[in-house]
Write an enzyme that holds these catalytic residues in place. Structure first.
Site, mmCIF file in Angstrom:
data_model
loop_
_atom_site.group_PDB
_atom_site.id
_atom_site.type_symbol
_atom_site.label_atom_id
_atom_site.label_comp_id
_atom_site.label_asym_id
_atom_site.label_seq_id
_atom_site.Cartn_x
_atom_site.Cartn_y
_atom_site.Cartn_z
ATOM 1 N N TYR A 33 3.318 8.370 -16.122
ATOM 2 C CA TYR A 33 4.137 7.592 -15.579
ATOM 3 C C TYR A 33 5.536 7.803 -16.334
ATOM 4 O O TYR A 33 6.806 7.283 -16.135
ATOM 5 C CB TYR A 33 3.949 6.163 -15.078
ATOM 6 C CG TYR A 33 3.599 5.379 -14.223
ATOM 7 C CD1 TYR A 33 2.207 6.279 -13.438
ATOM 8 C CD2 TYR A 33 3.956 4.241 -13.813
ATOM 9 C CE1 TYR A 33 2.034 5.561 -12.129
ATOM 10 C CE2 TYR A 33 3.912 4.010 -12.292
ATOM 11 C CZ TYR A 33 2.409 4.656 -12.017
ATOM 12 O OH TYR A 33 1.978 3.982 -10.798
ATOM 13 N N LYS A 45 -11.230 11.704 -15.650
ATOM 14 C CA LYS A 45 -11.182 13.148 -14.428
ATOM 15 C C LYS A 45 -10.568 14.142 -15.357
ATOM 16 O O LYS A 45 -10.466 15.163 -16.102
ATOM 17 C CB LYS A 45 -9.913 13.246 -14.187
ATOM 18 C CG LYS A 45 -9.303 15.030 -13.129
ATOM 19 C CD LYS A 45 -10.009 14.964 -11.561
ATOM 20 C CE LYS A 45 -10.567 16.037 -11.002
ATOM 21 N NZ LYS A 45 -11.446 16.033 -9.882
ATOM 22 N N ASP A 49 -12.334 10.587 -8.416
ATOM 23 C CA ASP A 49 -11.894 10.822 -6.945
ATOM 24 C C ASP A 49 -13.648 10.054 -6.528
ATOM 25 O O ASP A 49 -14.030 9.411 -5.858
ATOM 26 C CB ASP A 49 -12.600 12.333 -6.908
ATOM 27 C CG ASP A 49 -13.476 13.097 -7.892
ATOM 28 O OD1 ASP A 49 -14.082 12.893 -9.240
ATOM 29 O OD2 ASP A 49 -13.017 14.732 -8.106
ATOM 30 N N ASP A 83 -3.204 1.999 -10.853
ATOM 31 C CA ASP A 83 -2.794 1.970 -9.530
ATOM 32 C C ASP A 83 -3.453 2.207 -8.455
ATOM 33 O O ASP A 83 -2.876 1.539 -7.514
ATOM 34 C CB ASP A 83 -1.335 2.563 -10.232
ATOM 35 C CG ASP A 83 -0.568 2.536 -8.615
ATOM 36 O OD1 ASP A 83 -0.436 1.206 -8.507
ATOM 37 O OD2 ASP A 83 0.170 3.502 -8.342
ATOM 38 N N ASP A 140 -5.326 -0.823 -5.864
ATOM 39 C CA ASP A 140 -4.849 -1.304 -4.322
ATOM 40 C C ASP A 140 -6.176 -1.378 -3.591
ATOM 41 O O ASP A 140 -6.109 -1.426 -2.949
ATOM 42 C CB ASP A 140 -4.138 -0.642 -3.874
ATOM 43 C CG ASP A 140 -2.751 -0.486 -3.452
ATOM 44 O OD1 ASP A 140 -2.592 -1.128 -4.844
ATOM 45 O OD2 ASP A 140 -1.618 -0.190 -3.255
HETATM 46 C C1 LIG Z 1 6.571 -0.441 -8.152
HETATM 47 C C2 LIG Z 1 5.280 0.222 -8.792
HETATM 48 C C3 LIG Z 1 6.241 1.695 -10.250
HETATM 49 C C4 LIG Z 1 3.978 -0.116 -9.272
HETATM 50 C C5 LIG Z 1 3.234 0.727 -10.281
HETATM 51 O O1 LIG Z 1 2.936 1.977 -9.302
HETATM 52 O O2 LIG Z 1 2.613 0.640 -11.413
HETATM 53 C C6 LIG Z 1 3.029 -0.958 -8.715
HETATM 54 O O3 LIG Z 1 3.108 -0.353 -7.703
HETATM 55 C C7 LIG Z 1 2.677 -1.677 -8.710
HETATM 56 O O4 LIG Z 1 0.883 -1.521 -8.521
HETATM 57 O O5 LIG Z 1 2.680 -2.131 -9.807
HETATM 58 MG MG LIG Z 2 0.834 -0.400 -7.672
#
Ligand SMILES: CC(C)[C@H](C(=O)O)[C@@H](O)C(=O)O
Ligand SMILES: [Mg+2]
Ligand SMILES: NC(=O)c1ccc[n+]([C@@H]2O[C@H](COP(=O)([O-])OP(=O)(O)OC[C@H]3O[C@@H](n4cnc5c(N)ncnc54)[C@H](O)[C@@H]3O)[C@@H](O)[C@H]2O)c1
Length: 359
Positions: free
Chosen positions: A141, A191, A223, A247, A251
């Site tokens: 990032y 990885k 993975d 990240d 999710d």
């Molecule tokens: C919006 C984006 C920059 C952020 C990230 O990738 O960290 C989001 O996806 C998160 O998970 O907080």
């Molecule tokens: Mg995110």
């Protein structure tokens, strides 16, 4: 001491869910919590007002705050801004970087009432309680060099995936300490079969392990970790990983709990100052409709009370209020299931507030 809390509603559903958090903060004040709440612009809203997703006055207020609560940033309206540094997401990344919020805690905990809302079979997720510890101020990032440039007659895009030993060590310590307080199992995700940066990551984790003899350290390629999260998620206790893998995996873990609308997060720096936000984004597809789930945001208030303000009892009161609302069969659309009552954002806020008052 009066704690300063800065509320940054942001974009999309951000202001809708932040409004519920603001009401909850007021209820906490009424219950004796000594806080002062201020508000500021961030993301697309700040860009529209000041041409900058992280205006100086917002950053100054954030630096002075004990804790920050952020809704979400971003949306299609701003996706065409050519200067990447002006995109809403840069407001969020700038806050993380400027405040040194390297330690991102993303718990994926299943409320038993929501077992049927998960996309996995209830027996696979019953009792699920994972803590993802994501490094938040380094990795790909932020690595340099980065950019898009002309090479040999075509455009080339590039980023740099970089971690120093000290960056790995400090997130490693957060994760080992977290594992000590929980189930004493830590899985480091990398990885290392391909990327040198994660060979170093693995080495540093191994080096730290003897200092935490009560914690069982294991390693997994990212993975496989993605696959294991949807195959048998309960094998995990604490997971530690870098910025981008964290990240993505967080999710996926979020969905195990029924909806990304349920998951709060904490981002902490070395001095314990923190920013608290739902794991989800600004959900432009449902913004302005009063249907977003405000629970991730309200649970972020609980995390803030626990990690930055040392108010564990009040944090538990909020979590219990959320549990009791779910017991009552109230659901926003994202966690709706048969036989339950589907309600909107404001009504869910009302329900949590009234359950909080009764706790
Ligand atoms: C919006 C984006 C920059 C952020 C990230 O990738 O960290 C989001 O996806 C998160 O998970 O907080
Ligand atoms: Mg995110
Ligand atoms: N922390 C943040 O501010 C943050 C995090 C992720 C994405 N974003 C930004 O948000 C925008 C949209 O991104 P995306 O669509 O990839 O991710 P998203 O998390 O905003 O939405 C993904 C899906 O989940 C749903 N969803 C998310 N939160 C919900 C909630 N509280 N209640 C009910 N449903 C919910 C959305 O409706 C959508 O269908 C982008 O601009 C992205 O950069 C911001």
């Amino acid at each position: 001491m009066t704690h300063k809390v800065l509320l940054l509603p942001g974009d999309g559903i951000g202001p809708e869910i932040a409004a519920q958090a603001a009401r909850l903060l007021k209820a906490c004040q009424d219950a004796g919590l000594d806080i002062e709440v201020d508000e500021a612009l961030v993301g697309g809203a700040a860009y529209d007002a000041h041409g900058d997703p992280l205006p100086e006055q917002t950053l100054d207020k954030a630096k002075a705050a004990s804790a920050i609560l952020l809704g979400a940033v971003g949306g299609p309206k701003w996706d065409k801004i050519e200067d990447l540094s002006k995109r809403p997401e840069k407001g969020l990344l700038g806050l993380r970087k400027n405040l040194g919020l390297f330690g991102n805690l993303r718990p994926a905990m299943l409320y038993p009432q929501l077992a049927s809302a998960s996309s996995l079979k209830p027996e696979l997720v019953a009792g699920l309680d994972i803590m993802i510890v994501r490094e938040l101020t380094g990795g790909i990032y932020f690595g340099q060099p980065r950019g898009i440039e002309e090479r040999n007659g075509e455009r080339v895009g590039f980023n740099t995936y970089v971690y120093s030993e000290s960056e790995i060590e400090r997130i490693g310590r957060v994760a080992f300490e977290m594992a000590q307080k929980r189930g004493k199992k830590l899985c480091s995700v990398d990885k290392a079969n391909v990327l040198e940066v994660t060979i170093l990551w693995r080495e540093v984790m191994e080096r730290l392990a003897p200092e935490y003899p009560d914690v069982e350290l294991s390693h997994m390629y990212v993975d496989n970790a993605a696959m294991q999260l949807v195959r048998a998620p309960k094998q995990f206790d604490v997971v530690v990983t870098g910025n981008m893998f964290g990240d993505i995996l967080s999710d996926a873990a979020a969905m195990l709990t029924g909806s990304i609308g349920m998951l709060p997060s904490a981002s902490l720096n070395e001095s314990g100052q923190g920013m608290y936000e739902p794991c989800h984004g600004s959900a432009p597809d449902i913004a302005g409709k009063n249907i977003a789930n405000p629970l991730a945001m309200m649970l972020s208030v609980a995390m803030m009370l626990r990690y930055s303000l040392g108010e564990n009892a009040m944090a538990e009161r909020i979590e219990a209020a959320v549990g009791s609302v779910l017991d009552d069969g109230l659901r926003t659309a994202d966690i709706a299931s048969e036989g339950m009552q589907t309600i909107g954002t404001d009504a869910m806020g009302d329900a949590v507030l009234s359950a909080f008052a009764k706790q």
